[in-house]
Design an enzyme around this catalytic site. Structure first.
Site, PDB file in Angstrom:
ATOM      1  N   ASP A 263      95.369  48.889  40.302  1.00 20.34           N
ATOM      2  CA  ASP A 263      95.893  47.332  40.571  1.00 20.34           C
ATOM      3  C   ASP A 263      94.837  46.883  41.655  1.00 20.34           C
ATOM      4  O   ASP A 263      94.259  47.717  42.276  1.00 20.34           O
ATOM      5  CB  ASP A 263      97.252  47.348  41.155  1.00 20.34           C
ATOM      6  CG  ASP A 263      97.525  46.049  41.410  1.00 20.34           C
ATOM      7  OD1 ASP A 263      97.539  44.920  40.846  1.00 20.34           O
ATOM      8  OD2 ASP A 263      98.193  45.703  42.563  1.00 20.34           O
TER       9      ASP A 263
ATOM     10  N   SER B 296     103.500  46.346  43.125  1.00 22.12           N
ATOM     11  CA  SER B 296     104.571  45.595  42.525  1.00 22.12           C
ATOM     12  C   SER B 296     105.050  45.823  41.465  1.00 22.12           C
ATOM     13  O   SER B 296     104.737  46.710  40.752  1.00 22.12           O
ATOM     14  CB  SER B 296     103.725  44.117  42.456  1.00 22.12           C
ATOM     15  OG  SER B 296     103.366  43.803  43.859  1.00 22.12           O
TER      16      SER B 296
ATOM     17  N   ASP C  90      95.434  43.260  43.643  1.00 22.26           N
ATOM     18  CA  ASP C  90      95.766  42.661  44.745  1.00 22.26           C
ATOM     19  C   ASP C  90      96.856  43.458  45.423  1.00 22.26           C
ATOM     20  O   ASP C  90      97.746  43.953  44.711  1.00 22.26           O
ATOM     21  CB  ASP C  90      96.494  41.023  44.352  1.00 22.26           C
ATOM     22  CG  ASP C  90      95.491  40.206  43.938  1.00 22.26           C
ATOM     23  OD1 ASP C  90      94.646  39.921  44.838  1.00 22.26           O
ATOM     24  OD2 ASP C  90      95.371  40.070  42.858  1.00 22.26           O
TER      25      ASP C  90
END
Length: 245
Positions: free
Chosen positions: A9, A196, A11
């Site tokens: 990932d 997330s 961010d």
């Protein structure tokens, strides 16, 4: 572990809070590549918003973007696209209007958001993702609760204040299954790293699922291991672990 592919990932994971890849992370990625591992960006961003970092890191077999809505090859050529029906976007737009939220979206023609809204009928675009940014916890929960009841939608987030919506079944894990098939690998040979809700699917399905130290608690619960935070070069930390395992 027989890790052959590292899915990262961006961010909250690969990049620090200023949006940059640390020297430590970049060097670890290059060492992984030198040892023959594939390093694949797996991000909620669209290609224009991650291409500079992809080019900075060097050649990659594939790039997963828009939470799996698009996959590009090493030449940045589109090889897979999973659209979101315009009829579904209509309801998302209604919710945005009803609750007066900030929005952003990805389409095959580019990105649109509250600062740069689209200017044609919703039906005339090929949609990939629709997102809300909502500071009010109650409003965010109301919208989230409605969306998760819709079986045609894949509902996640990339921060504690947003909601991201793709078509049902479109997620980073589904995209990585395609990538592993093209590379003649298995999901057990993937290390997936994220922070997330939009990373949970790939963290669950990977052979080694890793949550960042700054990850949401639910992501940490799903992971096999928790590394350092994105500001402490957590990606480099876990890459070094598997390279020295």
């Amino acid at each position: 572990m027989d890790i052959k592919l590292i899915a990262l990932d961006m961010d909250g994971t690969l990049v620090n809070d200023e949006g940059h890849v640390s020297e430590e992370n970049e060097q670890a990625i290059q060492r992984a590549k030198e040892k023959g591992l594939h390093v694949v960006l797996s991000t909620g961003r669209s290609l224009p918003n991650c291409r500079d970092i992809a080019e900075e890191l060097g050649r990659s077999s594939y790039i997963v973007t828009v939470n799996g809505g698009e996959i590009y090859d090493h030449n940045f050529k589109l090889v897979d696209r999973q659209p979101l029906e315009a009829s579904l976007v209509k309801r998302l737009w209604e919710l945005k209007e009803q609750h007066d939220t900030i929005f952003w979206s990805s389409t095959s023609e580019g990105m649109f958001n509250s600062g740069q809204p689209f200017d044609r009928d919703i039906e005339t675009y090929e949609w990939l993702k629709f997102g809300f940014d909502i500071e009010d916890d109650e409003v965010r929960q109301v919208i989230f609760d409605e969306l998760v009841k819709n079986e045609a939608l894949e509902v996640t987030n990339s921060s504690l204040t947003n909601i991201e919506v793709n078509a049902a079944g479109v997620n980073k894990a589904a995209a990585l299954r395609k990538v592993t098939n093209w590379l003649d690998l298995s999901m057990n040979q993937i290390m997936a790293v994220g922070d997330s809700l939009n990373d949970i699917a790939m963290i669950r399905e990977a052979g080694f699922g890793v949550a960042m130290g700054n990850a949401q608690d639910i992501v940490k619960e799903e992971a096999d291991w928790v590394t350092l935070s994105n500001t402490d070069h957590g990606v480099a930390h876990v890459i070094e672990r598997i390279l020295n395992d």
